[in-house]
Design an enzyme around this catalytic site. Structure first.
Site, PDB file in Angstrom:
ATOM      1  N   SER A 436       0.825  -1.207   0.000  1.00  0.00           N
ATOM      2  CA  SER A 436       0.000   0.000   0.000  1.00  0.00           C
ATOM      3  C   SER A 436       0.859   1.257   0.000  1.00  0.00           C
ATOM      4  O   SER A 436       1.972   1.262   0.535  1.00  0.00           O
ATOM      5  CB  SER A 436      -0.889   0.030   1.249  1.00  0.00           C
ATOM      6  N   PRO A 437       0.339   2.349  -0.562  1.00  0.00           N
ATOM      7  CA  PRO A 437       1.018   3.637  -0.395  1.00  0.00           C
ATOM      8  C   PRO A 437       0.916   4.082   1.055  1.00  0.00           C
ATOM      9  O   PRO A 437      -0.187   4.180   1.599  1.00  0.00           O
ATOM     10  CB  PRO A 437       0.237   4.571  -1.330  1.00  0.00           C
ATOM     11  N   GLN A 514       1.231   7.145  -6.642  1.00  0.00           N
ATOM     12  CA  GLN A 514      -0.105   7.663  -6.350  1.00  0.00           C
ATOM     13  C   GLN A 514      -0.011   9.184  -6.323  1.00  0.00           C
ATOM     14  O   GLN A 514       0.723   9.744  -5.503  1.00  0.00           O
ATOM     15  CB  GLN A 514      -0.599   7.133  -5.001  1.00  0.00           C
ATOM     16  N   TYR A 596      -8.945  14.374   0.989  1.00  0.00           N
ATOM     17  CA  TYR A 596      -8.048  15.255   0.255  1.00  0.00           C
ATOM     18  C   TYR A 596      -8.839  15.990  -0.842  1.00  0.00           C
ATOM     19  O   TYR A 596     -10.057  15.835  -0.943  1.00  0.00           O
ATOM     20  CB  TYR A 596      -6.871  14.463  -0.298  1.00  0.00           C
ATOM     21  N   ARG A 644      -8.142   5.646  -6.097  1.00  0.00           N
ATOM     22  CA  ARG A 644      -8.478   5.322  -4.707  1.00  0.00           C
ATOM     23  C   ARG A 644      -9.652   6.187  -4.271  1.00  0.00           C
ATOM     24  O   ARG A 644      -9.635   7.398  -4.442  1.00  0.00           O
ATOM     25  CB  ARG A 644      -7.286   5.550  -3.773  1.00  0.00           C
ATOM     26  N   GLY A 737      -0.617  -2.942   3.926  1.00  0.00           N
ATOM     27  CA  GLY A 737       0.159  -1.791   4.354  1.00  0.00           C
ATOM     28  C   GLY A 737       1.006  -2.045   5.578  1.00  0.00           C
ATOM     29  O   GLY A 737       2.191  -2.351   5.490  1.00  0.00           O
ATOM     30  N   ARG A 738       0.415  -1.938   6.747  1.00  0.00           N
ATOM     31  CA  ARG A 738       1.176  -1.969   8.002  1.00  0.00           C
ATOM     32  C   ARG A 738       1.999  -3.247   8.188  1.00  0.00           C
ATOM     33  O   ARG A 738       3.115  -3.177   8.706  1.00  0.00           O
ATOM     34  CB  ARG A 738       0.231  -1.742   9.178  1.00  0.00           C
TER      35      ARG A 738
END
Length: 778
Positions: A436-437, A514, A596, A644, A737-738
């Site tokens: 993941s970004p 991204q 965003y 996304r 991701g994490r």
């Protein structure tokens, strides 16, 4: 104690006998409004695990129940004229009437007082130390004390009817039938020597379109007999509700959740139990299970702590979490059946797998434990299809070519679904795992450096097919923090090219960027210095779809973007797109999520414009779609583009999963290849419901309703999660991701952990591969 149980269903009877067994001095009365040994319904289902709980709580009752059960291991799925069988599931069926007879007999044997044909209008008429309100779905006691219990009762979307048949079924059978009106399904299981339950279900709108609302009971039953003639083999369907007219026999399932289970009448607690407290959809057969296990747990708490208040507190602590888990699984299952049409474009093997794993409690590896042959066959089918779709040789062909002697007469090794290839436009990914970004806040004036080379390079070496760089900003004032990477100056392009070249030259992974604009969430500190907190100095102006403060009273106020702003920002995105191509990135993603700038246009929480870019969902998506179209035109046709989105704002009045499907369709029409299905972070008022794979249902809906590739994200941290998601067609790719922050080689590690040895490792790391596989093998 003096205990009164209002309602003689499984919960009230079982609690009464357990408490009487625990202490014969208890004075226990069960009051039931029906006649002795009277009940409604056909058969009920338990898992082998539930039987184990019953045996531990009261062996005598369990023995009587087990002696009367019809037991089976297989599940048969009939779809599009084919049958798929999966074994090892361990279910039991028993007639509801016979179950209650056993419990009634055991109560009488122990000295519990059973009172029938008594309609309790007020439980306070009984002198008691404890009242159990086990008076069913339509509990009068729950209604009377609704302020205490805080019930939420939701009538669900399907109509269903409980029927029976003398046809014997040797497996738990699910049959799906398409009609000119829509899809119907049957849930079928044998529960005694000569009778099976036969539940027919369909969405409300299909039920009405088929004319069932106007049919008599006889006509309804005849309709079902014709529809499921293949399963009935000439046998008739029977109703045990002859007193009901045709439409009344078709009911809706009420999903019941109560905020509290105890109401106090002075010093006397009135405790909800069973269906009065909570329901679980019949598709996982857990209503009676919940009722009996409620009784087991409350009796156990009294045994451990005889003091009333303490026992009830212990009961709440122990039971609430388990009930919530099961209700969540039941909801997943229920929603799958409510939306069968969503999955009917699937091929038969995947449809069956999707149905088997619909609750997300039954995972890929759990299926393998139950039926290794079924999972092996399914993995082979899935891998062969993936190979055909990507133009690669099948695993069987590869195995035969590599070891012809060993291959003779032997089954080729199967490939777990997460390790099958996937093609998007001109890019073939070696497997289905993405990094993941993840924001690192480590750039200097937008320039990425050695840290990013090490960070992204390590993860590209770690086995994932595609590594996403973090959100990269299209202008200096588009950054979240001063430490975010950019793509708005020549030095940015060159710095990124160095990293992309490393990935391409030293790994077999692809790399994606991204692109995004922070909007109202910009000009803030690095995460570890105060996430979303504004800079103490050197702030820059912010724009958003409409004026807003992300953190009320704390954040800078963003002004509404003007037409000139929108033109300039669109040009920034296009320039950054061209730079991303020059840097050599394989994949481009547009960030339209998490509050965003582009997300602020999409969500009604942040867009209050009254021009062409506000109002309807289509208008709110107009500017993000405009930006996307300009980027797609500038991005090479052979390279993929994803978007996304926040598929759920988790705030009333915000974006919902229904909206997410519509958003996905709009981006698909604009040329998007995939939708990256995240959620939230649009408003601080959000109330997300977390859990493993908690955002996967959004990807499921986008993929299977909008018909576009979907990326699942959010609390995916085991190979088992990824394999289940990919195999069931809930998503095409999984972004992790994490776990990749903790372990750059997460993908390689998970391969070793599940015993998949044919995955390629960097040649420099092969010694580590061998040791890890040996260690996991032990």
């Amino acid at each position: 104690m003096k205990i009164v149980c209002i309602g003689g269903g499984p919960a009230g009877l079982y609690f009464a006998l357990l408490m009487k067994k625990q202490n014969p001095a208890h004075q226990i009365t069960v009051v039931e409004r029906n006649r002795p040994y009277d009940t409604f319904g056909w058969g009920v289902v338990f898992s082998d695990q539930t039987l184990g709980n019953l045996a531990e709580a009261d062996p005598q009752t369990a023995q009587a129940i087990e002696a009367s059960f019809n037991h089976w291991n297989d599940i048969d799925v009939f779809f599009k004229g084919e049958k798929v069988t999966s074994g090892g599931h361990g279910f039991c069926g028993i007639g509801r009437k016979h179950l209650l007879n056993i419990l009634q007999h055991r109560c009488e044997e122990l000295g519990v007082s059973l009172v029938f044909e008594t309609d309790v209008t007020d439980e306070r008429q009984y002198e008691a130390d404890l009242v159990i309100a086990s008076d069913g779905l339509n509990s009068r006691i729950r209604t009377r004390y609704a302020d205490s219990y805080q019930p939420q009762i939701e009538q669900r979307h399907c109509r269903f009817v409980w029927l029976g048949t003398r046809k014997k079924f040797d497996a738990f059978t699910f049959a799906f039938k398409q009609t000119e009106f829509g899809w119907f399904q049957a849930h079928i299981y044998q529960y005694d020597a000569d009778t099976s339950t036969f539940i027919v279900e369909t969405p409300e709108e299909v039920w009405r379109a088929a004319g069932l609302e106007e049919m008599s009971q006889e006509e309804s039953i005849a309709f079902c007999e014709r529809l499921f003639a293949d399963q009935l083999d000439g046998h008739k369907l029977m109703s045990n509700a002859s007193h009901l007219r045709g439409s009344a026999m078709w009911i809706k399932f009420p999903r019941i959740v109560c905020g509290r289970w105890v109401h106090w009448n002075g010093a006397v607690p009135v405790v909800l139990m069973g269906d009065a407290a909570h329901t679980a959809h019949y598709s996982i057969g857990s209503g009676t299970k919940l009722a009996l296990e409620d009784a087991i747990e409350l009796a156990r708490c009294f045994a451990a702590q005889p003091e009333l208040v303490a026992a009830l507190e212990a009961y709440k602590s122990a039971r609430a979490v388990e009930v919530l888990k099961l209700q969540n699984a039941a909801r997943n299952s229920m929603e799958w059946f409510e939306n069968v049409e969503r999955y009917t474009a699937m091929e038969v093997p995947q449809f069956a797998y999707s149905m088997l794993t619909r609750s997300q409690r039954l995972s890929h590896e759990n299926l393998r434990l139950r039926d290794p042959a079924y999972v092996s066959d399914y993995e082979s089918w899935f891998a062969q299809r993936a190979a055909a779709q990507t133009g690669q040789p099948s695993p069987a062909a590869v195995a035969a070519g590599a070891k012809p002697a060993a291959a003779a007469g032997a089954s080729p090794p199967t490939v777990p679904p997460m390790f099958t290839p996937y093609q998007v436009r001109g890019l073939t990914l070696k497997n289905r795992i993405l990094v993941s970004p993840m924001a690192q806040y480590s750039a200097v004036d937008g320039v990425v450096g050695d840290y990013h080379l090490a960070h992204l390079g390590a993860r590209a070496l770690g086995g994932a097919a595609l590594v996403f760089a973090e959100m990269t900003c299209v202008s200096a004032d588009a950054r979240i923090t001063p430490f975010c990477p950019g793509m708005y100056a020549p030095e940015h392009t060159q710095a990124w090219k160095r990293i992309v070249d490393f990935v391409h030259q030293n790994t077999d992974a692809a790399i994606a960027v991204q692109l995004g604009h922070a909007g109202a969430k910009g000009s803030t500190r690095a995460m570890w210095d105060g996430i979303d907190r504004p800079l103490e100095k050197d702030n820059w102006p912010l724009v958003s779809a409409s004026p807003q403060q992300y953190l009320h009273g704390v954040s800078q106020t963003a002004r509404e973007a003007t037409a000139d702003d929108m033109d300039r920002i669109q040009a920034d995105f296009v320039r950054a797109t061209l730079a991303a191509d020059a840097a050599g990135f394989d994949w481009l993603e547009l960030h339209c999520a998490h509050g965003y700038l582009l997300s602020s246009f999409i969500s009604p929480l942040t867009n209050q414009r009254d021009d062409d870019y506000g109002g309807s969902l289509e208008n709110r998506c107009r500017y993000p779609l405009r930006v996307f179209a300009a980027m797609r035109a500038a991005w090479p046709a052979h390279k993929p583009m994803s978007v996304r989105i926040s598929a759920h704002d988790w705030v009333e009045g915000g974006i919902t999963p229904d909206d997410a499907v519509r958003i996905a369709r709009l981006f698909k029409a604009a040329g998007a290849d995939m939708i990256d299905c995240s959620s939230g972070q649009v408003s601080k008022k959000e109330k997300p419901v977390y859990g493993r794979m908690f955002q996967t249902p959004f990807a499921d809906r986008v993929r299977n309703e909008a018909g576009i590739g979907a990326i699942a994200v959010g609390s995916i941290y085991e190979a088992d999660h990824a394999n289940s998601i990919i195999a069931a067609g809930r998503a095409d790719l999984c972004a992790v991701g994490r776990p990749h922050l903790a372990n750059p080689a997460w993908t390689l590690t998970e391969a070793a952990r599940i015993g998949y040895k044919t995955i390629a490792w960097p040649k420099q790391y092969l010694a580590g591969k061998q040791q890890m596989e040996r260690n996991y093998g032990r």
